[in-house]
Write a protein that holds these residues in place. Structure first.
Motif, PDB file in Angstrom:
ATOM      1  N   SER A 153      -1.603 -10.255   5.228  1.00  0.00           N
ATOM      2  CA  SER A 153      -1.401  -8.843   5.509  1.00  0.00           C
ATOM      3  C   SER A 153      -0.987  -8.133   4.217  1.00  0.00           C
ATOM      4  O   SER A 153      -0.343  -8.726   3.341  1.00  0.00           O
ATOM      5  CB  SER A 153      -0.325  -8.643   6.586  1.00  0.00           C
ATOM      6  N   ASP A 185       1.217  -5.874   3.900  1.00  0.00           N
ATOM      7  CA  ASP A 185       2.680  -5.807   3.837  1.00  0.00           C
ATOM      8  C   ASP A 185       3.282  -7.107   3.321  1.00  0.00           C
ATOM      9  O   ASP A 185       4.202  -7.085   2.491  1.00  0.00           O
ATOM     10  CB  ASP A 185       3.263  -5.462   5.208  1.00  0.00           C
ATOM     11  N   ASP A 186       2.781  -8.259   3.805  1.00  0.00           N
ATOM     12  CA  ASP A 186       3.299  -9.544   3.337  1.00  0.00           C
ATOM     13  C   ASP A 186       3.028  -9.740   1.842  1.00  0.00           C
ATOM     14  O   ASP A 186       3.882 -10.245   1.105  1.00  0.00           O
ATOM     15  CB  ASP A 186       2.688 -10.699   4.126  1.00  0.00           C
ATOM     16  N   ARG A 219       2.627  -7.329  -0.441  1.00  0.00           N
ATOM     17  CA  ARG A 219       3.505  -6.414  -1.195  1.00  0.00           C
ATOM     18  C   ARG A 219       4.927  -6.959  -1.281  1.00  0.00           C
ATOM     19  O   ARG A 219       5.548  -6.942  -2.347  1.00  0.00           O
ATOM     20  CB  ARG A 219       3.543  -5.037  -0.542  1.00  0.00           C
ATOM     21  N   THR A 220       5.435  -7.446  -0.158  1.00  0.00           N
ATOM     22  CA  THR A 220       6.800  -7.967  -0.112  1.00  0.00           C
ATOM     23  C   THR A 220       6.941  -9.179  -1.036  1.00  0.00           C
ATOM     24  O   THR A 220       7.892  -9.267  -1.820  1.00  0.00           O
ATOM     25  CB  THR A 220       7.183  -8.346   1.331  1.00  0.00           C
ATOM     26  N   ASP A 237      -5.350   0.212  -2.262  1.00  0.00           N
ATOM     27  CA  ASP A 237      -4.778   1.558  -2.159  1.00  0.00           C
ATOM     28  C   ASP A 237      -5.787   2.638  -2.551  1.00  0.00           C
ATOM     29  O   ASP A 237      -5.843   3.694  -1.926  1.00  0.00           O
ATOM     30  CB  ASP A 237      -3.520   1.665  -3.020  1.00  0.00           C
ATOM     31  N   ASP A 260      -5.730  -3.857   7.322  1.00  0.00           N
ATOM     32  CA  ASP A 260      -4.382  -4.439   7.381  1.00  0.00           C
ATOM     33  C   ASP A 260      -4.264  -5.714   6.563  1.00  0.00           C
ATOM     34  O   ASP A 260      -3.160  -6.145   6.239  1.00  0.00           O
ATOM     35  CB  ASP A 260      -4.008  -4.762   8.831  1.00  0.00           C
TER      36      ASP A 260
END
Length: 185
Positions: free
Chosen positions: A55, A57-58, A60-61, A86, A95
Motif C-alpha cells: 500500500s 501508506d505502508d 510512505r511510513t 503522486d 492504493d
C-alpha cells in the motif's frame, strides 16, 4: 505440467538493527522470515518474489522511518515510485504500488549489499539456491550461490561452473571440444 522451484536460504541471519524498516518490509515480502537469536533469517521454499505489492501508506511510513545518513538503493527507488505515483495519481490514485525486485539497482541482492555496507558485524551474506522441478526435466535441476560483500555481488550457477570446467578442459586439451549443452555422450 512441470513446476519449477528455487528453494533459497540467506545466511547468516541478519541482525535486526542492521535492517531499515523499509528493507524489513520489502525483504519480508520477497522472502519468508523467521526471527531468531541472531536476527532475521530469510529463506524461501519456492524462490524469492520478483515483485511485491504494498500500500502507498505502508511504503510512505516505512520510507520515512528508514531515513538514515546512509542512502540505500531501495529507499531511492521507493522514493521515485512514490513521486511518480503522486504525479500520475489524478483524482483517483491507486492504493497500491508494485515494487519490481528484478530492477538491478533495487533488487533484493542490492538491499542485502546495503545491509552489509552498514553493518558493523556482518562482513558477508551468502545466498544459496537449489533449482528443482516436479518432473525429471533436463533443465529443471541445478543451483547457484551468491556472495554479497560491501564491495561486490558475486554469482555463479551450476551452469556457469560447468562452462568453466569445459573451458578449462579445452585449454588443457585443445583437440577436444566441449559437448554442447544437452548433448548426450
Amino acid at each position: 505440467m512441470a513446476d519449477y522451484h528455487s528453494p533459497t536460504v540467506v545466511q547468516p541471519s541478519i541482525p535486526a538493527v542492521d535492517i531499515t524498516p523499509l528493507e524489513r518490509l520489502i525483504l519480508g515480502l520477497a522472502f519468508d522470515t523467521e526471527d531468531d537469536a541472531g536476527g532475521v533469517y530469510f529463506h524461501s521454499w519456492c524462490g524469492p518474489s520478483d515483485v511485491v505489492t504494498l500500500s502507498v501508506d505502508d511504503l510512505r511510513t516505512a520510507l520515512e522511518a528508514s531515513r538514515t545518513e546512509t542512502e540505500s538503493c531501495i529507499a531511492k527507488h521507493v522514493g521515485m515510485l512514490l513521486a511518480r505515483h503522486d504525479e500520475d495519481a489524478g483524482d483517483d490514485p491507486p492504493d497500491d504500488i508494485d515494487v519490481d525486485l528484478t530492477d538491478g539497482d533495487a533488487g533484493w541482492d542490492r538491499m542485502l549489499q546495503d545491509i552489509v555496507r552498514r553493518s558493523t558485524t556482518t562482513a558477508e551474506i551468502v545466498v544459496t539456491t537449489a533449482f528443482t522441478c516436479t518432473k525429471m526435466r533436463p533443465d529443471g535441476f541445478g543451483g547457484s550461490v551468491m556472495l554479497i560483500t560491501a564491495e561486490a555481488v558475486r554469482y555463479r550457477s551450476t551452469t556457469d561452473i560447468l562452462e568453466e570446467f569445459w573451458n578449462e578442459a579445452a585449454k588443457a586439451s585443445p583437440e577436444s571440444q566441449p559437448p554442447s549443452p544437452g548433448a548426450t555422450p
